[in-house]
Design a protein around this motif. Sequence first.
Motif, PDB file in Angstrom:
ATOM      1  N   PRO A  14       0.795  -1.344  -0.006  1.00 49.39           N
ATOM      2  CA  PRO A  14       0.014   0.017  -0.162  1.00 49.39           C
ATOM      3  C   PRO A  14       1.005   1.269   0.051  1.00 49.39           C
ATOM      4  O   PRO A  14       0.550   2.210  -0.656  1.00 49.39           O
ATOM      5  CB  PRO A  14      -0.708  -0.161   1.425  1.00 49.39           C
ATOM      6  CG  PRO A  14      -0.816  -1.365   1.511  1.00 49.39           C
ATOM      7  CD  PRO A  14       0.393  -2.025   0.959  1.00 49.39           C
ATOM      8  N   ARG A  18       0.859   4.173  -2.972  1.00 52.39           N
ATOM      9  CA  ARG A  18       0.450   5.584  -2.480  1.00 52.39           C
ATOM     10  C   ARG A  18       1.749   6.598  -3.081  1.00 52.39           C
ATOM     11  O   ARG A  18       1.314   7.460  -3.599  1.00 52.39           O
ATOM     12  CB  ARG A  18       0.336   5.558  -1.111  1.00 52.39           C
ATOM     13  CG  ARG A  18      -0.164   7.002  -0.478  1.00 52.39           C
ATOM     14  CD  ARG A  18      -0.234   7.009   0.869  1.00 52.39           C
ATOM     15  NE  ARG A  18       1.070   6.918   1.571  1.00 52.39           N
ATOM     16  CZ  ARG A  18       1.220   6.430   2.684  1.00 52.39           C
ATOM     17  NH1 ARG A  18       0.506   6.500   3.668  1.00 52.39           N
ATOM     18  NH2 ARG A  18       2.482   6.249   3.219  1.00 52.39           N
ATOM     19  N   ASP A  57      -8.601   7.494  -1.518  1.00 53.42           N
ATOM     20  CA  ASP A  57      -9.201   6.573  -0.867  1.00 53.42           C
ATOM     21  C   ASP A  57      -8.584   6.471   0.649  1.00 53.42           C
ATOM     22  O   ASP A  57      -7.459   6.994   0.796  1.00 53.42           O
ATOM     23  CB  ASP A  57      -9.143   5.061  -1.502  1.00 53.42           C
ATOM     24  CG  ASP A  57      -7.598   4.639  -1.617  1.00 53.42           C
ATOM     25  OD1 ASP A  57      -7.104   4.066  -0.667  1.00 53.42           O
ATOM     26  OD2 ASP A  57      -7.078   4.774  -2.838  1.00 53.42           O
ATOM     27  N   CYS A  58      -9.184   5.734   1.445  1.00 54.24           N
ATOM     28  CA  CYS A  58      -8.620   5.360   2.768  1.00 54.24           C
ATOM     29  C   CYS A  58      -8.594   3.918   2.939  1.00 54.24           C
ATOM     30  O   CYS A  58      -8.595   3.415   4.110  1.00 54.24           O
ATOM     31  CB  CYS A  58      -9.515   6.176   3.853  1.00 54.24           C
ATOM     32  SG  CYS A  58      -9.719   7.970   3.761  1.00 54.24           S
ATOM     33  N   ALA A  59      -8.422   3.198   2.143  1.00 58.42           N
ATOM     34  CA  ALA A  59      -7.939   1.859   2.212  1.00 58.42           C
ATOM     35  C   ALA A  59      -6.647   1.678   2.153  1.00 58.42           C
ATOM     36  O   ALA A  59      -5.682   1.100   1.427  1.00 58.42           O
ATOM     37  CB  ALA A  59      -8.243   1.075   0.847  1.00 58.42           C
ATOM     38  N   PHE A  60      -6.116   1.941   3.744  1.00 64.63           N
ATOM     39  CA  PHE A  60      -4.814   1.865   3.955  1.00 64.63           C
ATOM     40  C   PHE A  60      -4.037   0.578   3.705  1.00 64.63           C
ATOM     41  O   PHE A  60      -2.960   0.843   3.365  1.00 64.63           O
ATOM     42  CB  PHE A  60      -4.511   2.579   5.379  1.00 64.63           C
ATOM     43  CG  PHE A  60      -5.030   3.959   5.660  1.00 64.63           C
ATOM     44  CD1 PHE A  60      -4.539   4.897   4.920  1.00 64.63           C
ATOM     45  CD2 PHE A  60      -6.228   4.174   6.298  1.00 64.63           C
ATOM     46  CE1 PHE A  60      -5.109   6.041   5.131  1.00 64.63           C
ATOM     47  CE2 PHE A  60      -6.879   5.467   6.458  1.00 64.63           C
ATOM     48  CZ  PHE A  60      -6.227   6.432   5.939  1.00 64.63           C
ATOM     49  N   SER A  61      -4.612  -0.425   4.000  1.00 62.73           N
ATOM     50  CA  SER A  61      -4.079  -1.712   3.883  1.00 62.73           C
ATOM     51  C   SER A  61      -4.049  -2.482   2.467  1.00 62.73           C
ATOM     52  O   SER A  61      -3.787  -3.683   2.297  1.00 62.73           O
ATOM     53  CB  SER A  61      -4.661  -2.767   5.012  1.00 62.73           C
ATOM     54  OG  SER A  61      -5.839  -2.837   4.766  1.00 62.73           O
ATOM     55  N   ASN A  62      -4.688  -1.746   1.642  1.00 65.32           N
ATOM     56  CA  ASN A  62      -5.168  -2.361   0.297  1.00 65.32           C
ATOM     57  C   ASN A  62      -3.844  -2.119  -0.763  1.00 65.32           C
ATOM     58  O   ASN A  62      -3.235  -0.932  -0.723  1.00 65.32           O
ATOM     59  CB  ASN A  62      -6.281  -1.652  -0.429  1.00 65.32           C
ATOM     60  CG  ASN A  62      -6.751  -2.270  -1.839  1.00 65.32           C
ATOM     61  OD1 ASN A  62      -5.882  -2.506  -2.516  1.00 65.32           O
ATOM     62  ND2 ASN A  62      -8.110  -2.565  -1.857  1.00 65.32           N
ATOM     63  N   HIS A  65      -3.917   1.316  -2.808  1.00 63.79           N
ATOM     64  CA  HIS A  65      -4.096   2.203  -2.099  1.00 63.79           C
ATOM     65  C   HIS A  65      -3.538   3.646  -2.767  1.00 63.79           C
ATOM     66  O   HIS A  65      -2.324   3.398  -2.982  1.00 63.79           O
ATOM     67  CB  HIS A  65      -3.552   2.355  -0.438  1.00 63.79           C
ATOM     68  CG  HIS A  65      -3.685   3.653   0.223  1.00 63.79           C
ATOM     69  ND1 HIS A  65      -4.908   4.229   0.208  1.00 63.79           N
ATOM     70  CD2 HIS A  65      -2.774   4.274   0.896  1.00 63.79           C
ATOM     71  CE1 HIS A  65      -4.875   5.425   0.943  1.00 63.79           C
ATOM     72  NE2 HIS A  65      -3.442   5.364   1.389  1.00 63.79           N
ATOM     73  N   HIS A  66      -4.216   4.413  -3.356  1.00 62.14           N
ATOM     74  CA  HIS A  66      -3.637   5.704  -3.949  1.00 62.14           C
ATOM     75  C   HIS A  66      -3.636   6.977  -3.319  1.00 62.14           C
ATOM     76  O   HIS A  66      -2.948   7.911  -3.557  1.00 62.14           O
ATOM     77  CB  HIS A  66      -4.764   6.155  -4.965  1.00 62.14           C
ATOM     78  CG  HIS A  66      -4.693   5.286  -6.327  1.00 62.14           C
ATOM     79  ND1 HIS A  66      -5.065   3.876  -6.081  1.00 62.14           N
ATOM     80  CD2 HIS A  66      -4.625   5.375  -7.544  1.00 62.14           C
ATOM     81  CE1 HIS A  66      -5.051   3.481  -7.131  1.00 62.14           C
ATOM     82  NE2 HIS A  66      -4.701   4.228  -8.158  1.00 62.14           N
ATOM     83  N   THR A  68      -4.841   9.135   0.540  1.00 58.04           N
ATOM     84  CA  THR A  68      -6.363   9.885   0.803  1.00 58.04           C
ATOM     85  C   THR A  68      -6.670  11.079  -0.128  1.00 58.04           C
ATOM     86  O   THR A  68      -5.354  11.652  -0.768  1.00 58.04           O
ATOM     87  CB  THR A  68      -6.250  10.201   2.328  1.00 58.04           C
ATOM     88  OG1 THR A  68      -5.400  11.237   2.634  1.00 58.04           O
ATOM     89  CG2 THR A  68      -5.867   9.302   3.050  1.00 58.04           C
TER      90      THR A  68
END
Length: 115
Positions: A14, A18, A57-62, A65-66, A68
């Motif tokens: 992630p 990011r 996004d807020c998919a911190f563990s994905n 993740h791009h 926030t």
Amino acid sequence: HVQFANNVDFGSSPEGTRRTELMADAFSAYFMTHKRGSAMNWKRVQQFLKVFFDIGDCAFSNDGHHGTPNQRMKAAGFGYQLATDAQKQGKILSSQEFITLFDQALPGLVAPDAN
């Protein structure tokens, strides 16, 4: 394309995703702002980059993740400021210079906003 041409490590985490996505946002703002690019003012750059903000996004563990929405706008603001400063000096940063400066700024770009 610029990232691939400069062998930027995309990683498979992630944080790696990011980093590369925020770097792409910053590169976009730099190009759109610089007078040797699209020469847009900040208001026009903000309108364009609102799309990136909206897909933050807020998919911190994905692994996909791009960043926030706020991180994406901070990255764009970073690129805008680099272009503004470079223009004042009559300079175009090389992509490697840009990447180095971005990596130095990244911890501040992903830090939570102070209230």
